[in-house]
Design a protein around this motif. Structure first.
Motif, PDB file in Angstrom:
ATOM      1  N   UNK A 279       0.827  -1.205   0.000  1.00  0.00           N
ATOM      2  CA  UNK A 279       0.000   0.000   0.000  1.00  0.00           C
ATOM      3  C   UNK A 279       0.861   1.255   0.000  1.00  0.00           C
ATOM      4  N   UNK A 280       0.225   2.383  -0.287  1.00  0.00           N
ATOM      5  CA  UNK A 280       0.926   3.671  -0.203  1.00  0.00           C
ATOM      6  C   UNK A 280       1.428   3.894   1.223  1.00  0.00           C
ATOM      7  N   UNK A 281       0.711   3.346   2.208  1.00  0.00           N
ATOM      8  CA  UNK A 281       1.150   3.434   3.601  1.00  0.00           C
ATOM      9  C   UNK A 281       2.520   2.788   3.774  1.00  0.00           C
ATOM     10  N   UNK A 282       2.720   1.632   3.168  1.00  0.00           N
ATOM     11  CA  UNK A 282       3.997   0.916   3.246  1.00  0.00           C
ATOM     12  C   UNK A 282       5.138   1.812   2.777  1.00  0.00           C
ATOM     13  N   UNK A 283       4.969   2.418   1.599  1.00  0.00           N
ATOM     14  CA  UNK A 283       6.024   3.264   1.053  1.00  0.00           C
ATOM     15  C   UNK A 283       6.174   4.570   1.833  1.00  0.00           C
ATOM     16  N   UNK A 284       5.068   5.140   2.270  1.00  0.00           N
ATOM     17  CA  UNK A 284       5.155   6.419   2.977  1.00  0.00           C
ATOM     18  C   UNK A 284       5.752   6.278   4.373  1.00  0.00           C
ATOM     19  N   UNK A 285       5.575   5.104   4.982  1.00  0.00           N
ATOM     20  CA  UNK A 285       6.256   4.912   6.268  1.00  0.00           C
ATOM     21  C   UNK A 285       7.772   4.823   6.071  1.00  0.00           C
TER      22      UNK A 285
END
Length: 481
Positions: A279-285
């Motif tokens: 998810x975008x969450x994975x990359x943004x973290x």
């Protein structure tokens, strides 16, 4: 009183909603039926070897013969020569786990026999063929306190339809007297032994292998990835889904991520054995973790200017655009310090991955005593796109920079036209900073894979809020010494 009760209810509801949101995965692994079938083939191979190692105990007893007395028999030195599992299948049991059905299995046993009937004594060897063995196994999937997957045998049953025994000896009529007793006892013993072996194999082999799935993966000296399960694996009618936290974290200090993971809407693709939803969450973290670790800082000195570029990083070059530098800091080398004022934030759409990072560029003059004098602070923004691939079990990437915009945030040397520095800063960003970022991205970030797994036939798709990676799997068994 009513108001307090309503407030308490609201607080509980808010807490429940927050807890629900927190369990959304940042990363999802989806195993299709094709993937389960592949894993099943290797699992059956291991089980077949385990069953071939079964140790069978001696059998003895008395068998009454009507009007004639009792036949005393002993079956010893049982040797299981082979155990074959030619037909088997694995299926998903929605909301429960996995079911394995083995049919038409067969085995062969050798041994010795001894019999006593009144004054008759005889002994010899025998060959026993067990045919039409049916085994049913139910596997329960879960997760332990550390977030690793678990598997256990929730049910096992074995049924043997046929046992053929050939005795070597002189008195054929005598063997028939105790044949039925031997057959029934042997069936019961072997049926129990098979399920005992299944339980041991699942707990010692399959469970042990699942424990090789990394819960945390250290990337470098700054950050790691949390791949712990946020819920037990979920079986549906077509796939097995494993929801992972999918969160980068700073090794120095792990803080709470200030944004939640989105809901992932997987497409109904089943061509590959396994799919990964990042998810975008994975990359943004990742950006959040590296920013928190102070890793998003990069310094450029004159020695780093590429050959063929017709300028030097010194005050003489910049004096062409900022004349006062000739007077304030004549003929001095400079240093540029690039940093991210905040964590970069990307977005994923069906069109691809894009982000608009903001970079602060602090320019210094290097004084004769090597101390630094502040010159000016610029802000650089631009459109960045990314290409993604999978190599050697790692997500790898490459960034491309589009149009960049430069603005002045602060100056210690007076006013000047910022646009005059645009070409120099473009070179610094695209020819020095970007290649080093892409060099790091080419090393990649590890996917959550258990030991000895290689991926092939890679598929890369972009969806709303997540990247979908599809692949087929190749498992390399450990060599036995």
């Amino acid at each position: 009183m009513a108001a307090r009760s309503l407030a308490a209810f609201g607080a509980v509801l808010a807490a429940c909603l927050a807890l629900t949101a927190a369990t959304n995965p940042g990363f999802v692994v989806r195993i299709t039926q094709a993937g389960l079938d592949y894993a099943h083939q290797h699992g059956i191979t291991v089980l077949q070897k385990e069953l071939a190692k079964l140790k069978l105990s001696d059998i003895s007893g008395d068998f009454p013969v009507r009007h004639l007395g009792k036949v005393r028999y002993e079956i010893s030195s049982l040797n299981l020569r082979s155990f074959h599992l030619p037909y088997s299948r694995i299926s998903l049991v929605p909301n429960v786990g996995l079911h394995v059905a083995i049919s038409n299995a067969f085995a062969e046993v050798d041994g010795n026999w001894r019999v006593k009937f009144h004054f008759i004594r005889d002994h010899g060897s025998f060959n026993l063929k067990v045919k039409s063995i049916y085994i049913k196994i139910d596997l329960k999937l879960g997760s332990d306190a550390s977030g690793k997957p678990t598997v256990s045998t929730s049910a096992c049953s074995t049924r043997i339809s046929s046992v053929d025994v050939h005795f070597s000896g002189k008195f054929g009529w005598l063997y028939n007297l105790f044949y039925s007793a031997v057959e029934s006892r042997f069936k019961k013993i072997l049926e129990g032994k098979v399920c005992d072996s299944v339980v041991r194999s699942v707990s010692s082999n399959l469970q042990h292998y699942l424990q090789t799935l990394p819960v945390t993966a250290k990337i470098d000296a700054k950050a790691g990835i949390d791949y712990s399960l946020v819920a037990p694996p979920m079986a549906t009618a077509q796939t097995l889904d494993v929801d992972l936290k999918g969160e980068f974290f700073s090794l120095a200090h792990r803080g709470a991520v200030p944004f939640p993971p989105p809901v992932l809407a997987f497409p109904p693709d089943h061509d590959r054995m396994v799919y990964f939803g990042a998810s975008s969450y994975f990359f943004n973290t990742a950006g959040f973790a590296y920013h928190a670790a102070g890793a998003l800082v990069f310094e450029i000195t004159d020695s780093m200017i590429p050959k063929g570029v017709e300028f030097n990083l010194n005050t003489s070059t910049f004096a062409a655009f900022i004349p006062q530098l000739d007077t304030m800091y004549p003929n001095m080398l400079m240093k540029l310090r690039l940093s991210a004022p905040s964590a970069p934030f990307l977005s994923i759409t069906p069109g691809g991955i894009s982000l608009q990072p903001v970079v602060d560029i602090q320019a210094y003059a290097i004084l004769p005593n090597t101390s630094l004098a502040h010159l000016f602070l610029l802000s650089l923004t631009g459109n960045v796109s990314a290409t993604i691939d999978v190599k050697s079990g790692h997500i790898v990437g490459n960034l491309s920079v589009g149009r960049m915009k430069l603005s002045l945030k602060h100056s210690d040397v007076g006013t000047f036209q910022v646009r005059m520095l645009q070409s120099i800063m473009n070179i610094c960003a695209s020819s020095i900073l970007l290649p080093r970022v892409n060099e790091r991205l080419a090393e990649g970030f590890p996917l959550p894979l258990p030991d000895r797994i290689q991926l092939s036939n890679i598929l890369v798709q972009f969806h709303q809020n997540f990247l979908l990676l599809g692949a087929d799997v190749h498992y390399t068994p450990r060599e036995r010494r």
